[in-house]
Design an enzyme around this catalytic site. Structure first.
Site, PDB file in Angstrom:
ATOM      1  N   MET A 201       0.811  -1.210   0.000  1.00 44.35           N
ATOM      2  CA  MET A 201       0.000   0.000   0.000  1.00 44.35           C
ATOM      3  C   MET A 201       0.844   1.261   0.000  1.00 44.35           C
ATOM      4  SD  MET A 201      -3.162  -0.544  -0.314  1.00 44.35           S
ATOM      5  CE  MET A 201      -3.465   1.180  -0.054  1.00 44.35           C
TER       6      MET A 201
ATOM      7  N   TYR B 177      -1.609  -6.907  16.727  1.00 49.02           N
ATOM      8  CA  TYR B 177      -2.017  -6.016  15.638  1.00 49.02           C
ATOM      9  C   TYR B 177      -3.194  -5.150  16.086  1.00 49.02           C
ATOM     10  CZ  TYR B 177      -3.406  -4.501  10.953  1.00 49.02           C
ATOM     11  OH  TYR B 177      -3.724  -3.746   9.846  1.00 49.02           O
TER      12      TYR B 177
ATOM     13  N   VAL C 292      -7.780  -4.959   1.788  1.00 56.11           N
ATOM     14  CA  VAL C 292      -7.409  -4.256   0.557  1.00 56.11           C
ATOM     15  C   VAL C 292      -6.801  -5.254  -0.416  1.00 56.11           C
ATOM     16  CG1 VAL C 292      -6.054  -2.372  -0.439  1.00 56.11           C
ATOM     17  CG2 VAL C 292      -6.966  -2.163   1.897  1.00 56.11           C
TER      18      VAL C 292
END
Length: 245
Positions: A18, A150, A183
């Protein structure tokens, strides 16, 4: 229209995934872009590929001295810093009882401590300029539960964003967090991953994953003058997953 014309933007973790797409889109919008990454080979390849308005700097985002190096090199080349995109991040998909303290702290240092260091590093420059935009990449797992480590760090980014926004607002510095869902990147095409994502897509209200440019376009908005009155806010790009919260 070049929405980022003549703006200087630093993007961490910009050598791949990304981060690279964010750099590509920012360049098309007229920005001068600094990408940083621990992967020197890929960083140099991307800088060569994307042209003259990009600078690559090797950086360990967890080290304060590396942040100083990035700030100094950016100021030497372009003399200002208009936006920082804290994009670098990692995750381990492990159970609580299986993850070691060393692995846990690696996630904390890269995902969370690096964001603090980035904000701290650019603040004096942006204060002197009397303007700036700090964009912290969190996740939809900064809003809902996910993998241990995370999720924790992505929630922390939300709090850090709001604290920094309140402190820096009087200096015309905006601080916002971006919360992508799944994504579409090459990683999703790997055996095993693709099947899991296809199954997860059925739970997304929009029935698809995001395209990388859809996240990058949000970053362009937040780095542009169009977003100058938005600060301390969470910008969610998840196809409606968290809409029922």
């Amino acid at each position: 229209m070049e929405r980022l014309k003549d703006k200087v933007i630093i993007i961490t973790g910009g050598a791949q995934g990304m981060g690279k797409v964010h750099a590509e889109v920012a360049l098309t919008e007229g920005a001068m872009v600094v990408i940083t990454d621990i992967n020197e080979e890929k960083g140099n390849e991307v800088a060569k590929e994307l042209g003259q308005n990009i600078l690559f700097i090797k950086q360990d985002v967890t080290k304060e001295e590396d942040w100083k190096k990035v700030i100094d090199a950016t100021m030497d080349k372009w003399g200002k810093i208009d936006a920082l995109v804290n994009n670098a991040g990692i995750t381990y998909n492990m159970k609580i009882e299986d993850i070691s303290l060393d692995d846990y702290m690696k996630i904390v240092n890269i995902n969370q401590v690096s964001v603090f260091l980035g904000i701290k590093a650019v603040t004096p420059i942006m204060k002197e300029q009397k303007q700036g935009s700090i964009i912290n990449i969190s996740s939809m797992n900064g809003l809902i539960g996910g993998a241990i480590g995370y999720t924790d760090t992505k929630f922390a980014i939300r709090g850090m964003t709001k604290a920094a926004a309140r402190e820096l607002s009087p200096y015309n510095i905006t601080v916002n967090s971006v919360h992508p869902g799944v994504v579409h990147t090459p990683m999703l095409e790997q055996p095993g991953v693709k099947e899991a994502v296809d199954k997860f897509k059925e739970t997304i209200p929009m029935r698809r994953v995001a395209q990388p440019e859809e996240v990058s376009n949000m970053i362009v908005f937040l780095a542009s003058d169009e977003a100058r009155y938005s600060t301390g806010s969470e910008f969610v790009i998840d196809g409606g997953v968290t809409a029922s919260l």
